[in-house]
Scaffold this motif. Structure first.
Motif: not given
Length: 398
Positions: A29, A31, A43-45, A53, A55, A70, A76-77, A81
Protein backbone atom coordinates in the motif's frame (compact mmCIF):
# COMPACT_ATOMS: atom_id res chain seq x y z
CA UNK A 1 31.68 -22.84 -39.90
CA UNK A 2 31.18 -24.66 -36.62
CA UNK A 3 33.47 -22.25 -34.82
CA UNK A 4 31.66 -19.25 -36.32
CA UNK A 5 28.30 -20.70 -35.39
CA UNK A 6 29.45 -21.29 -31.81
CA UNK A 7 30.77 -17.73 -31.57
CA UNK A 8 27.43 -16.32 -32.75
CA UNK A 9 25.60 -18.60 -30.37
CA UNK A 10 27.84 -17.50 -27.52
CA UNK A 11 27.03 -13.88 -28.33
CA UNK A 12 23.30 -14.72 -28.24
CA UNK A 13 23.69 -16.34 -24.82
CA UNK A 14 25.67 -13.35 -23.57
CA UNK A 15 22.94 -10.97 -24.75
CA UNK A 16 20.27 -13.12 -23.10
CA UNK A 17 22.16 -13.43 -19.82
CA UNK A 18 22.57 -9.65 -19.59
CA UNK A 19 18.89 -8.97 -20.31
CA UNK A 20 17.20 -7.42 -17.27
CA UNK A 21 14.71 -9.67 -15.49
CA UNK A 22 12.03 -8.58 -13.08
CA UNK A 23 12.86 -9.30 -9.43
CA UNK A 24 10.49 -11.07 -7.06
CA UNK A 25 7.90 -8.56 -5.84
CA UNK A 26 4.83 -8.27 -3.65
CA UNK A 27 2.01 -5.74 -3.42
CA UNK A 28 2.33 -2.87 -0.95
CA UNK A 29 0.00 0.00 0.00
CA UNK A 30 1.26 3.47 -0.96
CA UNK A 31 0.38 6.85 0.54
CA UNK A 32 0.59 9.49 -2.21
CA UNK A 33 2.11 12.76 -1.00
CA UNK A 34 2.19 14.58 -4.34
CA UNK A 35 1.19 13.68 -7.86
CA UNK A 36 1.47 15.11 -11.38
CA UNK A 37 -1.05 14.80 -14.16
CA UNK A 38 0.90 11.99 -15.84
CA UNK A 39 0.87 9.90 -12.63
CA UNK A 40 4.41 10.72 -11.50
CA UNK A 41 4.13 10.89 -7.74
CA UNK A 42 5.94 10.99 -4.46
CA UNK A 43 4.84 8.26 -2.08
CA UNK A 44 5.60 6.67 1.26
CA UNK A 45 5.40 2.97 2.07
CA UNK A 46 6.18 0.55 4.88
CA UNK A 47 9.46 -1.32 4.33
CA UNK A 48 9.29 -4.48 6.49
CA UNK A 49 12.94 -5.30 5.76
CA UNK A 50 14.29 -2.01 7.10
CA UNK A 51 11.50 -1.75 9.67
CA UNK A 52 10.77 1.83 8.67
CA UNK A 53 8.48 3.92 6.51
CA UNK A 54 10.26 5.08 3.37
CA UNK A 55 9.66 7.87 0.90
CA UNK A 56 10.36 7.87 -2.82
CA UNK A 57 9.12 8.39 -6.37
CA UNK A 58 6.68 6.09 -8.17
CA UNK A 59 4.44 5.99 -11.24
CA UNK A 60 0.92 6.08 -9.83
CA UNK A 61 -2.23 5.23 -11.77
CA UNK A 62 -3.78 8.63 -12.66
CA UNK A 63 -7.05 6.90 -13.60
CA UNK A 64 -7.56 5.03 -10.34
CA UNK A 65 -10.85 5.17 -8.47
CA UNK A 66 -11.66 8.70 -7.18
CA UNK A 67 -12.12 7.15 -3.74
CA UNK A 68 -8.33 6.83 -3.62
CA UNK A 69 -7.72 10.45 -4.55
CA UNK A 70 -7.07 12.45 -1.38
CA UNK A 71 -7.31 16.18 -0.86
CA UNK A 72 -4.22 17.98 -2.11
CA UNK A 73 -4.28 20.40 0.80
CA UNK A 74 -4.88 17.78 3.43
CA UNK A 75 -1.59 17.05 5.26
CA UNK A 76 -2.91 13.69 6.41
CA UNK A 77 -3.97 12.25 3.05
CA UNK A 78 -1.98 14.25 0.49
CA UNK A 79 -3.09 13.03 -2.92
CA UNK A 80 -4.61 9.81 -1.62
CA UNK A 81 -3.52 6.20 -1.96
CA UNK A 82 -2.45 3.63 -4.53
CA UNK A 83 -1.08 0.10 -4.65
CA UNK A 84 2.45 -0.65 -5.84
CA UNK A 85 5.01 -3.43 -5.97
CA UNK A 86 8.01 -3.82 -3.64
CA UNK A 87 11.18 -5.82 -4.35
CA UNK A 88 11.54 -8.80 -1.99
CA UNK A 89 15.01 -10.05 -2.92
CA UNK A 90 18.54 -8.92 -3.70
CA UNK A 91 20.29 -5.67 -2.85
CA UNK A 92 17.20 -3.62 -3.82
CA UNK A 93 14.97 -5.45 -1.33
CA UNK A 94 12.39 -3.02 0.02
CA UNK A 95 12.58 -0.66 -3.00
CA UNK A 96 9.54 0.07 -5.15
CA UNK A 97 9.35 -1.54 -8.59
CA UNK A 98 7.10 -0.49 -11.47
CA UNK A 99 5.82 -3.59 -13.26
CA UNK A 100 6.95 -3.61 -16.87
CA UNK A 101 9.51 -0.83 -16.47
CA UNK A 102 12.22 -3.01 -18.02
CA UNK A 103 10.01 -4.78 -20.57
CA UNK A 104 11.10 -2.73 -23.57
CA UNK A 105 14.79 -3.23 -22.81
CA UNK A 106 14.23 -6.88 -21.97
CA UNK A 107 12.22 -7.57 -25.15
CA UNK A 108 14.82 -5.77 -27.24
CA UNK A 109 17.60 -7.92 -25.78
CA UNK A 110 15.55 -11.09 -26.22
CA UNK A 111 14.74 -10.21 -29.84
CA UNK A 112 18.42 -9.66 -30.55
CA UNK A 113 19.27 -12.90 -28.78
CA UNK A 114 16.64 -14.74 -30.85
CA UNK A 115 18.00 -13.29 -34.07
CA UNK A 116 21.54 -14.32 -33.15
CA UNK A 117 20.35 -17.79 -32.21
CA UNK A 118 18.56 -18.08 -35.54
CA UNK A 119 21.70 -17.04 -37.39
CA UNK A 120 23.89 -19.36 -35.36
CA UNK A 121 21.43 -22.19 -35.99
CA UNK A 122 21.65 -21.62 -39.72
CA UNK A 123 25.44 -21.66 -39.60
CA UNK A 124 25.66 -24.67 -37.33
CA UNK A 125 23.24 -26.72 -39.40
CA UNK A 126 25.79 -26.61 -42.17
CA UNK A 127 28.66 -27.72 -39.95
CA UNK A 128 27.27 -29.90 -37.17
CA UNK A 129 25.22 -33.05 -36.92
CA UNK A 130 23.72 -35.25 -34.28
CA UNK A 131 23.95 -34.09 -30.69
CA UNK A 132 24.81 -30.50 -31.54
CA UNK A 133 21.64 -30.09 -33.58
CA UNK A 134 19.55 -31.69 -30.84
CA UNK A 135 20.98 -29.30 -28.25
CA UNK A 136 19.97 -26.28 -30.31
CA UNK A 137 16.55 -27.70 -30.99
CA UNK A 138 15.87 -27.75 -27.26
CA UNK A 139 15.84 -23.95 -27.25
CA UNK A 140 12.90 -23.70 -29.66
CA UNK A 141 10.26 -23.97 -26.93
CA UNK A 142 11.70 -21.35 -24.58
CA UNK A 143 9.24 -18.45 -24.07
CA UNK A 144 10.39 -16.33 -21.10
CA UNK A 145 8.00 -13.36 -21.81
CA UNK A 146 4.93 -15.64 -21.86
CA UNK A 147 5.89 -17.39 -18.64
CA UNK A 148 6.76 -14.11 -16.96
CA UNK A 149 3.43 -12.47 -17.89
CA UNK A 150 1.49 -15.55 -16.81
CA UNK A 151 3.23 -15.48 -13.43
CA UNK A 152 2.15 -11.86 -12.91
CA UNK A 153 -1.44 -12.66 -13.82
CA UNK A 154 -1.44 -15.67 -11.47
CA UNK A 155 -0.15 -13.49 -8.62
CA UNK A 156 -2.87 -10.87 -9.13
CA UNK A 157 -5.61 -13.50 -9.51
CA UNK A 158 -4.47 -15.41 -6.41
CA UNK A 159 -4.32 -12.19 -4.40
CA UNK A 160 -7.90 -11.27 -5.35
CA UNK A 161 -9.20 -14.75 -4.51
CA UNK A 162 -7.43 -14.55 -1.14
CA UNK A 163 -8.75 -11.03 -0.42
CA UNK A 164 -12.31 -12.08 -1.24
CA UNK A 165 -12.05 -15.15 0.99
CA UNK A 166 -10.80 -12.98 3.84
CA UNK A 167 -13.72 -10.56 3.35
CA UNK A 168 -16.21 -13.45 3.47
CA UNK A 169 -14.52 -14.89 6.57
CA UNK A 170 -14.74 -11.46 8.22
CA UNK A 171 -18.53 -11.46 7.72
CA UNK A 172 -18.89 -14.95 9.18
CA UNK A 173 -16.64 -14.07 12.13
CA UNK A 174 -18.65 -10.91 12.90
CA UNK A 175 -21.91 -12.84 12.54
CA UNK A 176 -20.95 -15.67 14.93
CA UNK A 177 -21.61 -13.86 18.27
CA UNK A 178 -24.95 -12.59 16.98
CA UNK A 179 -25.85 -16.08 15.77
CA UNK A 180 -25.00 -17.52 19.17
CA UNK A 181 -27.15 -14.87 20.82
CA UNK A 182 -30.11 -15.80 18.62
CA UNK A 183 -29.60 -19.50 19.37
CA UNK A 184 -29.32 -19.00 23.11
CA UNK A 185 -32.46 -16.87 23.14
CA UNK A 186 -34.53 -19.26 21.02
CA UNK A 187 -33.33 -22.71 22.08
CA UNK A 188 -33.32 -22.00 25.80
CA UNK A 189 -37.11 -21.47 25.66
CA UNK A 190 -37.95 -24.79 23.98
CA UNK A 191 -38.38 -27.75 26.32
CA UNK A 192 -37.72 -31.40 25.51
CA UNK A 193 -41.48 -31.96 25.81
CA UNK A 194 -42.01 -29.62 22.87
CA UNK A 195 -39.33 -31.49 20.91
CA UNK A 196 -41.15 -34.74 21.70
CA UNK A 197 -44.23 -33.33 19.98
CA UNK A 198 -42.14 -32.31 16.94
CA UNK A 199 -40.74 -35.85 16.48
CA UNK A 200 -42.08 -39.39 16.56
CA UNK A 201 -41.27 -39.63 20.24
CA UNK A 202 -39.04 -42.54 21.05
CA UNK A 203 -37.69 -41.01 24.25
CA UNK A 204 -38.85 -40.31 27.78
CA UNK A 205 -38.79 -36.54 28.40
CA UNK A 206 -38.89 -37.05 32.18
CA UNK A 207 -35.78 -39.26 32.02
CA UNK A 208 -33.98 -36.64 29.95
CA UNK A 209 -34.83 -33.99 32.52
CA UNK A 210 -33.40 -36.16 35.28
CA UNK A 211 -30.19 -36.31 33.17
CA UNK A 212 -30.11 -32.49 33.04
CA UNK A 213 -31.26 -32.35 29.40
CA UNK A 214 -34.17 -29.95 29.67
CA UNK A 215 -34.11 -27.71 26.59
CA UNK A 216 -33.27 -27.76 22.91
CA UNK A 217 -30.01 -26.01 23.82
CA UNK A 218 -29.10 -28.95 26.09
CA UNK A 219 -29.95 -31.40 23.31
CA UNK A 220 -27.57 -29.76 20.84
CA UNK A 221 -24.84 -29.45 23.44
CA UNK A 222 -25.12 -33.18 24.25
CA UNK A 223 -25.24 -34.42 20.67
CA UNK A 224 -26.31 -37.80 19.30
CA UNK A 225 -23.56 -39.96 20.92
CA UNK A 226 -24.43 -38.79 24.45
CA UNK A 227 -28.20 -38.79 23.98
CA UNK A 228 -28.25 -42.31 22.55
CA UNK A 229 -26.75 -43.63 25.81
CA UNK A 230 -29.23 -41.90 28.13
CA UNK A 231 -32.04 -43.94 29.75
CA UNK A 232 -35.39 -43.75 28.06
CA UNK A 233 -34.01 -43.00 24.58
CA UNK A 234 -34.94 -45.64 22.02
CA UNK A 235 -32.64 -46.55 19.08
CA UNK A 236 -32.81 -43.89 16.39
CA UNK A 237 -34.60 -41.40 18.64
CA UNK A 238 -31.41 -39.51 19.49
CA UNK A 239 -30.84 -38.68 15.82
CA UNK A 240 -34.39 -37.39 15.41
CA UNK A 241 -34.12 -35.39 18.62
CA UNK A 242 -30.89 -33.69 17.55
CA UNK A 243 -32.23 -33.08 14.03
CA UNK A 244 -35.37 -31.46 15.43
CA UNK A 245 -33.30 -29.21 17.72
CA UNK A 246 -30.98 -28.33 14.82
CA UNK A 247 -33.94 -27.49 12.58
CA UNK A 248 -35.26 -25.27 15.34
CA UNK A 249 -31.84 -23.59 15.64
CA UNK A 250 -31.57 -23.02 11.91
CA UNK A 251 -35.10 -21.61 11.86
CA UNK A 252 -34.26 -19.22 14.68
CA UNK A 253 -31.17 -18.02 12.83
CA UNK A 254 -33.09 -17.54 9.58
CA UNK A 255 -35.88 -15.68 11.35
CA UNK A 256 -33.50 -13.46 13.31
CA UNK A 257 -31.09 -12.58 10.48
CA UNK A 258 -33.15 -9.74 9.13
CA UNK A 259 -33.40 -5.98 9.01
CA UNK A 260 -34.62 -5.76 12.60
CA UNK A 261 -31.38 -7.32 13.84
CA UNK A 262 -29.18 -5.14 11.61
CA UNK A 263 -30.94 -2.01 12.85
CA UNK A 264 -29.98 -2.67 16.48
CA UNK A 265 -27.63 -0.28 18.24
CA UNK A 266 -25.06 -2.89 19.20
CA UNK A 267 -21.26 -2.93 18.75
CA UNK A 268 -21.57 -6.48 17.41
CA UNK A 269 -24.01 -5.27 14.75
CA UNK A 270 -21.61 -2.43 13.85
CA UNK A 271 -18.86 -4.98 13.30
CA UNK A 272 -21.15 -7.05 11.10
CA UNK A 273 -22.27 -4.04 9.04
CA UNK A 274 -18.63 -3.02 8.56
CA UNK A 275 -17.73 -6.50 7.30
CA UNK A 276 -20.79 -6.69 5.03
CA UNK A 277 -20.19 -3.21 3.60
CA UNK A 278 -16.90 -4.29 2.01
CA UNK A 279 -18.64 -6.97 -0.06
CA UNK A 280 -21.74 -4.86 -0.73
CA UNK A 281 -19.53 -2.12 -2.20
CA UNK A 282 -17.82 -4.43 -4.68
CA UNK A 283 -21.22 -5.85 -5.57
CA UNK A 284 -22.04 -8.86 -7.76
CA UNK A 285 -19.40 -7.76 -10.26
CA UNK A 286 -16.71 -7.96 -7.59
CA UNK A 287 -17.84 -11.40 -6.51
CA UNK A 288 -17.87 -12.57 -10.14
CA UNK A 289 -14.36 -11.17 -10.58
CA UNK A 290 -13.17 -13.00 -7.45
CA UNK A 291 -14.69 -16.29 -8.64
CA UNK A 292 -13.13 -15.79 -12.07
CA UNK A 293 -9.78 -15.00 -10.45
CA UNK A 294 -9.91 -18.16 -8.33
CA UNK A 295 -10.70 -20.28 -11.38
CA UNK A 296 -7.95 -18.64 -13.43
CA UNK A 297 -5.37 -19.01 -10.65
CA UNK A 298 -6.27 -22.70 -10.37
CA UNK A 299 -5.63 -23.12 -14.10
CA UNK A 300 -2.45 -21.06 -14.21
CA UNK A 301 -0.78 -22.74 -11.21
CA UNK A 302 -0.26 -26.22 -12.73
CA UNK A 303 0.48 -24.79 -16.19
CA UNK A 304 3.22 -22.58 -14.76
CA UNK A 305 4.80 -25.60 -13.09
CA UNK A 306 4.83 -27.52 -16.36
CA UNK A 307 6.07 -24.46 -18.26
CA UNK A 308 8.92 -23.81 -15.80
CA UNK A 309 11.68 -25.01 -18.22
CA UNK A 310 10.35 -22.63 -20.91
CA UNK A 311 10.94 -19.66 -18.61
CA UNK A 312 14.68 -19.82 -19.27
CA UNK A 313 16.76 -21.07 -22.21
CA UNK A 314 19.28 -22.47 -19.76
CA UNK A 315 16.56 -24.58 -18.11
CA UNK A 316 15.26 -25.65 -21.52
CA UNK A 317 18.70 -26.96 -22.43
CA UNK A 318 18.85 -29.00 -19.22
CA UNK A 319 15.32 -30.43 -19.53
CA UNK A 320 14.76 -33.92 -20.89
CA UNK A 321 12.52 -34.68 -23.86
CA UNK A 322 9.42 -35.29 -21.72
CA UNK A 323 9.86 -32.06 -19.77
CA UNK A 324 10.42 -30.04 -22.99
CA UNK A 325 7.28 -31.49 -24.58
CA UNK A 326 5.23 -30.69 -21.46
CA UNK A 327 6.69 -27.15 -21.31
CA UNK A 328 5.87 -26.43 -24.96
CA UNK A 329 2.30 -27.67 -24.51
CA UNK A 330 1.89 -25.62 -21.32
CA UNK A 331 3.21 -22.47 -23.02
CA UNK A 332 0.65 -22.89 -25.78
CA UNK A 333 -2.17 -23.13 -23.25
CA UNK A 334 -0.76 -20.18 -21.30
CA UNK A 335 -0.86 -18.08 -24.48
CA UNK A 336 -4.57 -18.90 -24.87
CA UNK A 337 -5.36 -17.95 -21.27
CA UNK A 338 -3.38 -14.71 -21.55
CA UNK A 339 -5.19 -13.83 -24.77
CA UNK A 340 -8.57 -14.39 -23.12
CA UNK A 341 -7.53 -12.40 -20.06
CA UNK A 342 -6.38 -9.51 -22.23
CA UNK A 343 -9.65 -9.47 -24.18
CA UNK A 344 -11.66 -9.36 -20.93
CA UNK A 345 -9.42 -6.81 -19.23
CA UNK A 346 -8.94 -9.28 -16.38
CA UNK A 347 -5.65 -7.87 -15.09
CA UNK A 348 -7.04 -4.38 -14.42
CA UNK A 349 -10.35 -5.74 -13.14
CA UNK A 350 -8.65 -8.11 -10.68
CA UNK A 351 -6.29 -5.40 -9.43
CA UNK A 352 -9.10 -2.84 -8.92
CA UNK A 353 -11.39 -5.31 -7.14
CA UNK A 354 -8.53 -6.35 -4.86
CA UNK A 355 -7.94 -2.68 -3.99
CA UNK A 356 -11.65 -2.23 -3.18
CA UNK A 357 -11.59 -5.26 -0.90
CA UNK A 358 -8.37 -4.19 0.81
CA UNK A 359 -9.82 -0.77 1.58
CA UNK A 360 -11.90 -2.38 4.34
CA UNK A 361 -13.67 -0.74 7.27
CA UNK A 362 -10.59 -0.02 9.43
CA UNK A 363 -11.01 3.75 9.20
CA UNK A 364 -14.58 3.55 10.56
CA UNK A 365 -14.63 1.23 13.60
CA UNK A 366 -17.94 2.66 14.81
CA UNK A 367 -19.58 1.59 11.54
CA UNK A 368 -21.17 5.00 10.85
CA UNK A 369 -20.53 4.90 7.10
CA UNK A 370 -21.64 1.27 6.91
CA UNK A 371 -24.87 2.04 8.78
CA UNK A 372 -25.65 4.95 6.47
CA UNK A 373 -25.03 2.71 3.49
CA UNK A 374 -27.22 0.02 5.06
CA UNK A 375 -30.10 2.47 5.43
CA UNK A 376 -29.95 3.25 1.68
CA UNK A 377 -29.99 -0.40 0.58
CA UNK A 378 -30.98 -2.73 3.45
CA UNK A 379 -32.07 -5.48 1.06
CA UNK A 380 -28.52 -5.85 -0.28
CA UNK A 381 -27.12 -6.27 3.23
CA UNK A 382 -29.82 -8.71 4.28
CA UNK A 383 -29.47 -10.80 1.13
CA UNK A 384 -25.70 -10.97 1.45
CA UNK A 385 -25.86 -11.98 5.12
CA UNK A 386 -28.39 -14.71 4.34
CA UNK A 387 -26.32 -15.98 1.44
CA UNK A 388 -23.03 -16.12 3.35
CA UNK A 389 -23.99 -17.06 6.89
CA UNK A 390 -27.57 -18.34 7.22
CA UNK A 391 -28.15 -22.10 6.72
CA UNK A 392 -30.65 -23.47 4.24
CA UNK A 393 -33.60 -25.29 5.80
CA UNK A 394 -33.03 -29.04 6.18
CA UNK A 395 -35.81 -31.66 6.44
CA UNK A 396 -36.16 -33.42 9.79
CA UNK A 397 -35.51 -37.17 9.34
CA UNK A 398 -38.40 -39.47 10.24
Amino acid sequence: MVALGLIIFGAAVAVYETAPEDPETKQVDLTVLSEKLDGSCTVTWADPYADERRKGHYQCDPDRDPMFMGLANDPDTGYGWDVGWMVTEGPSKGDLFILGQDDAEYDKAIDLSDELIGLSLLVLIIGVVGGSIRSLYRLSGASPPVVRTARRLEQVASRLAQDHTQAVDAVRTAWEPLRQSLLDEALGQVSVEELWQATDGGFDAAELRRCHTRTARDVLDAGTPVLSRLPGVEPGAAEQLVAAAQALADGAVRAGAGRELLERSDPRVADLLNALSVLVRVGPEGRAAAESAAELAALLGPLLEWAEPAGSRRQMLRADAKERAAAKDAVGRLRQLLRMAEQRGSFDQFAQTSIDLLRGPDADPAGIAARVDFETRPEAYGYLLTELAVPEPQPVPV
